[in-house]
Design a protein around this motif. Structure first.
Motif, PDB file in Angstrom:
ATOM      1  N   ILE A 120       0.827  -1.211   0.000  1.00  0.00           N
ATOM      2  CA  ILE A 120       0.000   0.000   0.000  1.00  0.00           C
ATOM      3  C   ILE A 120       0.864   1.264   0.000  1.00  0.00           C
TER       4      ILE A 120
ATOM      5  N   ALA B 175      -4.899  -1.925  -3.298  1.00  0.00           N
ATOM      6  CA  ALA B 175      -5.087  -1.954  -1.841  1.00  0.00           C
ATOM      7  C   ALA B 175      -5.321  -3.390  -1.368  1.00  0.00           C
TER       8      ALA B 175
ATOM      9  N   SER C 115      -9.211   0.101   3.514  1.00  0.00           N
ATOM     10  CA  SER C 115      -7.985   0.423   2.781  1.00  0.00           C
ATOM     11  C   SER C 115      -8.302   0.925   1.382  1.00  0.00           C
TER      12      SER C 115
END
Length: 94
Positions: free
Chosen positions: A3, A50, A56
């Motif tokens: 990420i 993600a 997220s």
């Protein structure tokens, strides 16, 4: 780590759009007219980059959308600067 890399790549969007505007490949009107596709692309990119949880994904989509809007503003500034340069309104003295 995945990420963090995704955020790093996504934050290059305004720089890339500004460079493309300087070359003449994109315009602010073109970016505004394709906003729906950009939103869809942001969601797809967030789903791929993600981790597989919604929080997220939304955490990546919101900055992506904000960066896209900032890109539109920066492209508009580049266009305005080009217009001023063509009309001779820019002072080129040191």
């Amino acid at each position: 780590m995945h990420i963090v890399f995704a955020f790093g790549v996504c934050f290059q969007l305004p720089v890339l759009m500004t460079l493309l505007a300087r070359v003449g490949f994109v315009t602010s009107a073109g970016l505004r007219s394709r906003r729906r596709y950009a939103i869809l692309g942001c969601f797809i990119a967030a789903a791929v980059l993600a981790p597989p949880d919604v929080i997220s994904m939304i955490g990546l989509v919101i900055p992506l959308l904000m960066l896209f809007e900032i890109s539109i503003l920066l492209v508009r500034l580049v266009e305005r600067g080009k217009r001023r340069g063509e009309t001779g309104l820019v002072d080129t003295t040191i």
